[in-house]
Design an enzyme around this catalytic site. Structure first.
Site, short mmCIF file in Angstrom:
data_model
loop_
_atom_site.label_atom_id
_atom_site.label_comp_id
_atom_site.label_asym_id
_atom_site.label_seq_id
_atom_site.Cartn_x
_atom_site.Cartn_y
_atom_site.Cartn_z
N ASP A 141 2.86 -0.88 -7.62
CA ASP A 141 3.57 -2.15 -7.46
C ASP A 141 3.55 -2.60 -6.00
OD1 ASP A 141 6.85 -3.49 -8.41
OD2 ASP A 141 4.86 -4.39 -8.27
N LYS A 143 3.14 -4.97 -3.17
CA LYS A 143 3.17 -6.42 -2.95
C LYS A 143 4.15 -6.67 -1.80
CE LYS A 143 6.58 -6.93 -6.65
NZ LYS A 143 6.87 -7.48 -7.99
N ASN A 146 7.83 -5.61 -1.79
CA ASN A 146 8.20 -4.19 -1.80
C ASN A 146 7.95 -3.50 -0.47
OD1 ASN A 146 9.05 -4.35 -4.39
ND2 ASN A 146 7.15 -3.58 -5.29
N ASP A 159 10.52 0.90 -2.86
CA ASP A 159 10.61 0.56 -4.29
C ASP A 159 9.57 1.29 -5.13
OD1 ASP A 159 11.18 -2.52 -6.15
OD2 ASP A 159 11.18 -0.41 -6.70
N THR A 177 5.41 -10.75 -10.73
CA THR A 177 4.13 -11.41 -10.55
C THR A 177 2.97 -10.59 -11.11
OG1 THR A 177 2.51 -12.16 -8.96
CG2 THR A 177 3.95 -10.38 -8.26
C1 LIG Z 1 12.04 -2.84 -0.94
C2 LIG Z 1 13.05 -3.44 -1.87
C3 LIG Z 1 12.37 -4.14 -3.05
N1 LIG Z 1 13.85 -4.41 -1.15
C4 LIG Z 1 15.16 -4.17 -0.96
O1 LIG Z 1 15.69 -3.19 -1.38
C5 LIG Z 1 15.91 -5.27 -0.24
C6 LIG Z 1 17.11 -5.71 -1.06
C7 LIG Z 1 18.16 -6.05 -0.10
C8 LIG Z 1 17.78 -5.54 1.28
C9 LIG Z 1 16.46 -4.80 1.13
N2 LIG Z 1 16.64 -3.36 1.16
C10 LIG Z 1 16.67 -2.68 2.37
N3 LIG Z 1 16.76 -3.40 3.52
C11 LIG Z 1 16.79 -2.72 4.70
N4 LIG Z 1 16.91 -3.43 5.88
C12 LIG Z 1 17.17 -4.76 6.10
C13 LIG Z 1 17.17 -5.72 5.07
C14 LIG Z 1 17.43 -7.07 5.36
C15 LIG Z 1 17.68 -7.44 6.68
C16 LIG Z 1 17.91 -8.89 7.00
O2 LIG Z 1 16.98 -9.59 7.27
N5 LIG Z 1 19.13 -9.45 6.99
C17 LIG Z 1 20.31 -8.68 6.68
C18 LIG Z 1 19.19 -10.87 7.29
C19 LIG Z 1 19.87 -11.10 8.60
C20 LIG Z 1 19.91 -12.60 8.87
N6 LIG Z 1 20.55 -13.32 7.74
C21 LIG Z 1 20.55 -14.77 8.06
C22 LIG Z 1 19.86 -13.11 6.46
C23 LIG Z 1 19.81 -11.62 6.11
C24 LIG Z 1 17.68 -6.49 7.70
C25 LIG Z 1 17.42 -5.15 7.41
N7 LIG Z 1 16.68 -1.38 4.79
C26 LIG Z 1 16.59 -0.65 3.66
C27 LIG Z 1 16.59 -1.27 2.42
C28 LIG Z 1 16.50 -0.44 1.14
F1 LIG Z 1 15.33 -0.66 0.52
F2 LIG Z 1 16.57 0.85 1.47
F3 LIG Z 1 17.49 -0.74 0.29
#
Ligand SMILES: CC(C)NC(=O)[C@H]1CCC[C@H]1Nc1nc(Nc2ccc(C(=O)N(C)C3CCN(C)CC3)cc2)ncc1C(F)(F)F
Length: 283
Positions: A141, A143, A146, A159, A177
Site C-alpha cells: 500500500d 502511496k 502512507n 501504515d 485509490t
Molecule cells: C501514515 C498514516 C496513514 N498517517 C497517519 O497516521 C496520520 C494521521 C494523523 C497524523 C498522522 N500520523 C502520525 N503523524 C505524525 N506526525 C505529525 C503529523 C502531522 C503533523 C502536522 O502537520 N500537524 C499537526 C499540522 C500542524 C499545522 N496545522 C495547521 C495542521 C496540522 C505533524 C507531525 N507522527 C506519527 C504519526 C503516526 F503514524 F505514528 F500516527
C-alpha cells in the site's frame, strides 16, 4: 530473544503519558502527540483504534498482522511501532513521532517535487523496501498518504495495514485509490513483493509530475484499463532527461521485468542527487 525475557515490556496504559495536541485523524480514530511521564521522557504518536469500528469493518486480523509485522521492524525509513495496549473500548498504538508530518500534504502544497527531493525520497523508499523484502514483508500500500517525514525531512514508511508476508493473495476488497495497483492485483492474480516495485514507479512519477500515471479522474474502469495495458504517458512539458527514465524501468507489466531495488539505488538519477558522503549499506 533473551533480552526480551530479561526486560519484559513494562505494562503501558493511558496514565503513562501526558497527552499533547491532536496530530490528526487516522482510519479508526485520532492520533495524539504524547510524552511519557516517567524518565526518560519520550515523545511518541499515540494512535487510537476504536474496537467497535474494527469489528464493524471486520479488520481485526489485519490490525493484528499490522502490529505483529511493524513491531519487529527496525529501519531508519520505517516508522517504529514501540508497543501497544488497550482498554475496554480502544486499542492504542505507541508509534514513532514523525516531526515533519504527512508527506502527501507537502505534495499537494507544492504540486510536485523537484528532481533532487524526488530522487532522495525514492532512494530512501528503495532502501526501506529492500529491508522489508529481506524480511519477506510486502507493504502493498505504498502511496503518498502512507508516508511521513522525520524531523530532518527523512522519509518514514508507515501504515502496515495492508502488508503481508510474501507471497500474498489479497482476499479483502481494496478500499481507497486504485492508482497504485499493479496489473497482477487489478487482474486478481497471485502477487509477490514486486507489487512494491510497481508502486515505487508510480510514486516516482507522481512526485515528479504531480499526479499518478494511470489516473483517470472520471472513470475507475478506465484507470483499470490503463494499468492493465501499462498505458504510460509523459506530459509533453516534462524534462526529457534521466529522471523520467526510472518509472519506465519499474512500470513493467511482468513483475520479474521490474528493475530490482538494488539497481534503483544505483540508477544515475538517484546517485546524482544522493547527499555527498552518505554511505549506503552495500546491496
Ligand atoms: C501514515 C498514516 C496513514 N498517517 C497517519 O497516521 C496520520 C494521521 C494523523 C497524523 C498522522 N500520523 C502520525 N503523524 C505524525 N506526525 C505529525 C503529523 C502531522 C503533523 C502536522 O502537520 N500537524 C499537526 C499540522 C500542524 C499545522 N496545522 C495547521 C495542521 C496540522 C505533524 C507531525 N507522527 C506519527 C504519526 C503516526 F503514524 F505514528 F500516527
Amino acid at each position: 530473544s533473551s533480552v526480551a525475557r530479561r526486560y519484559p515490556t513494562r505494562e503501558w496504559n493511558l496514565h503513562s503519558f501526558d497527552i499533547g495536541r491532536p496530530l490528526g485523524k487516522g482510519k479508526f480514530g485520532r492520533v495524539y502527540m504524547v510524552r511519557t511521564k516517567s524518565e526518560p521522557k519520550y515523545i511518541l504518536a499515540l494512535k487510537t483504534l476504536y474496537k467497535s469500528e474494527i469489528v464493524q469493518s471486520r479488520v481485526e486480523k489485519q490490525i493484528r498482522r499490522e502490529i505483529e509485522i511493524q513491531q519487529n521492524l527496525r529501519h531508519p525509513n520505517v516508522l517504529r511501532l514501540y508497543g501497544y495496549f488497550h482498554d475496554e473500548k480502544r486499542i492504542f498504538l505507541m508509534l514513532e513521532f514523525a516531526g515533519k508530518g504527512e508527506l502527501y500534504k507537502q505534495l499537494s502544497k507544492h504540486g510536485s517535487f523537484s528532481e533532487k527531493r524526488s530522487a532522495r525520497y525514492i532512494d530512501q523508499m528503495a532502501d526501506a523496501l529492500s529491508y522489508l523484502h529481506s524480511k519477506h514483508v510486502i507493504h502493498r500500500d505504498i502511496k503518498p498518504e502512507n508516508l511521513l517525514l522525520g524531523i530532518n525531512g527523512e522519509l518514514k514508511v508507515a501504515d502496515f495495514g495492508w502488508s503481508v508476508h510474501a507471497p500474498g493473495n489479497r482476499r479483502k476488497t481494496m478500499c481507497g485509490t486504485l492508482d497504485y495497483l499493479p496489473p497482477e492485483m487489478v487482474e486478481q492474480k497471485e502477487h509477490n513483493e514486486r507489487v512494491d516495485h510497481w508502486a515505487l514507479g508510480v510514486l516516482t512519477y507522481e512526485f515528479l509530475i504531480g499526479n499518478p500515471p494511470f489516473e483517470d479522474r472520471d472513470s475507475v474502469n478506465n484507470t483499470y484499463r490503463r494499468i492493465a495495458s501499462v498505458d504510460l504517458r509523459f506530459p509533453i512539458t516534462c524534462r526529457p532527461t534521466l529522471e523520467i527514465s526510472l518509472p519506465g524501468y519499474l512500470l513493467k507489466h511482468e513483475p520479474q521485468d521490474r528493475l530490482p531495488l538494488s539497481e534503483v539505488m544505483k540508477h544515475p538519477w538517484i546517485v546524482k542527487y544522493r547527499p555527498k558522503g552518505q554511505i549506503r549499506p552495500s546491496q
